[in-house]
Motif scaffolding. Structure first.
Motif, PDB file in Angstrom:
ATOM      1  N   THR A   1     -26.499 -37.818  17.946  1.00 58.41           N
ATOM      2  CA  THR A   1     -27.413 -37.128  16.877  1.00 58.41           C
ATOM      3  C   THR A   1     -28.739 -37.511  17.246  1.00 58.41           C
ATOM      4  O   THR A   1     -29.794 -36.704  16.319  1.00 58.41           O
ATOM      5  CB  THR A   1     -26.510 -37.900  15.828  1.00 58.41           C
ATOM      6  OG1 THR A   1     -26.944 -39.695  16.229  1.00 58.41           O
ATOM      7  CG2 THR A   1     -24.703 -38.217  15.258  1.00 58.41           C
TER       8      THR A   1
ATOM      9  N   GLY B   1     -30.193 -34.723  18.691  1.00 56.18           N
ATOM     10  CA  GLY B   1     -30.439 -33.420  17.846  1.00 56.18           C
ATOM     11  C   GLY B   1     -30.585 -33.521  16.762  1.00 56.18           C
ATOM     12  O   GLY B   1     -31.571 -32.219  17.050  1.00 56.18           O
TER      13      GLY B   1
ATOM     14  N   TRP C   1     -24.294 -33.478  19.294  1.00 55.92           N
ATOM     15  CA  TRP C   1     -22.503 -34.696  18.802  1.00 55.92           C
ATOM     16  C   TRP C   1     -22.232 -33.937  19.631  1.00 55.92           C
ATOM     17  O   TRP C   1     -20.765 -34.982  20.724  1.00 55.92           O
ATOM     18  CB  TRP C   1     -22.448 -35.504  17.526  1.00 55.92           C
ATOM     19  CG  TRP C   1     -20.991 -35.691  17.894  1.00 55.92           C
ATOM     20  CD1 TRP C   1     -21.648 -37.827  17.943  1.00 55.92           C
ATOM     21  CD2 TRP C   1     -20.243 -35.166  16.926  1.00 55.92           C
ATOM     22  NE1 TRP C   1     -20.180 -37.880  17.731  1.00 55.92           N
ATOM     23  CE2 TRP C   1     -19.357 -36.827  17.268  1.00 55.92           C
ATOM     24  CE3 TRP C   1     -19.274 -34.834  16.610  1.00 55.92           C
ATOM     25  CZ2 TRP C   1     -17.635 -36.417  16.665  1.00 55.92           C
ATOM     26  CZ3 TRP C   1     -17.848 -34.545  16.070  1.00 55.92           C
ATOM     27  CH2 TRP C   1     -17.500 -36.015  16.271  1.00 55.92           C
TER      28      TRP C   1
ATOM     29  N   ILE D   1     -27.334 -31.771  14.429  1.00 55.36           N
ATOM     30  CA  ILE D   1     -26.251 -33.503  14.585  1.00 55.36           C
ATOM     31  C   ILE D   1     -25.208 -33.097  15.016  1.00 55.36           C
ATOM     32  O   ILE D   1     -24.816 -33.577  16.259  1.00 55.36           O
ATOM     33  CB  ILE D   1     -26.712 -34.167  13.367  1.00 55.36           C
ATOM     34  CG1 ILE D   1     -27.913 -35.195  12.504  1.00 55.36           C
ATOM     35  CG2 ILE D   1     -25.296 -35.448  13.268  1.00 55.36           C
ATOM     36  CD1 ILE D   1     -27.855 -35.649  11.145  1.00 55.36           C
ATOM     37  N   ALA D   2     -24.629 -32.004  14.161  1.00 59.76           N
ATOM     38  CA  ALA D   2     -23.231 -31.712  14.962  1.00 59.76           C
ATOM     39  C   ALA D   2     -23.294 -31.009  16.532  1.00 59.76           C
ATOM     40  O   ALA D   2     -22.610 -31.720  17.130  1.00 59.76           O
ATOM     41  CB  ALA D   2     -22.259 -30.629  14.071  1.00 59.76           C
TER      42      ALA D   2
ATOM     43  N   GLY E   1     -25.825 -43.686  19.189  1.00 59.43           N
ATOM     44  CA  GLY E   1     -25.705 -42.512  18.482  1.00 59.43           C
ATOM     45  C   GLY E   1     -25.297 -40.905  19.238  1.00 59.43           C
ATOM     46  O   GLY E   1     -24.919 -40.370  18.354  1.00 59.43           O
TER      47      GLY E   1
END
Length: 171
Positions: free
Chosen positions: A105, A108, A149, A145-146, A102
């Motif tokens: 992600t 996060g 990542w 997520i951002a 992931g």
């Protein structure tokens, strides 16, 4: 810990990744603000510090840049959190195949669930998950997520470069 793991390189890579991903998260929140202006009058970092006994005068301290008041105390908490998790993630990901899935992600999202839906509501820092608007959930979930990542990409590449440089120096 894996055999050739370099803790010093992981800390350096995680620190740099945390600073960069902190900027990404701030930018994300400019595009999709997680809170209404009323709820952001005292943002979660300010509220947390006030819960810990700091005065509102200090927690709401600002500096002026380009004719805008910028909350420097909030930024310290924001980047402190981001760098801390950048380091934690980099140390863990270099030692766990599972976490690499992931590309940060999943990690996060787990941080978002833990802090925004669990810990901070339980502490009274933010409203309960049910009382938070859908827009806040969407912004925070996608923002986390951002954010992570970015930590994954930057941290792993810097770690690779730092450890390759060490290996080249030994050769």
């Amino acid at each position: 810990m894996k055999k050739n793991f370099n803790l010093k390189a992981a800390i350096k890579a995680g620190t740099a990744a945390g600073l960069i991903s902190g900027l990404v998260k701030l930018g994300w929140e400019d595009v999709l603000p997680p809170r209404t202006p009323e709820r952001n009058a005292t943002n979660p970092p300010q509220r947390l510090l006030e819960q810990l006994g700091m005065s509102p005068n200090l927690t709401h301290s600002t500096y002026t840049y380009s004719d805008q008041e910028m909350p420097w105390v909030s930024f310290i908490v924001h980047f402190g959190f981001s760098v801390s998790f950048g380091i934690i993630y980099e140390v863990l990901v270099e030692n766990s195949q599972y976490l690499k899935k992931g590309y940060g992600t999943i990690f996060g999202l787990a941080v978002w669930v833990a802090f925004h839906l669990g810990i901070m509501p339980a502490m009274g820092t933010v409203p309960s998950a049910k009382e938070q608007p859908k827009e806040e959930h969407l912004s925070e979930a996608l923002g986390h997520i951002a954010w992570m990542w970015t930590n994954d990409i930057v941290g792993r590449e810097l770690y690779r470069r730092l450890t390759e440089a060490k290996q080249e120096q030994k050769a």
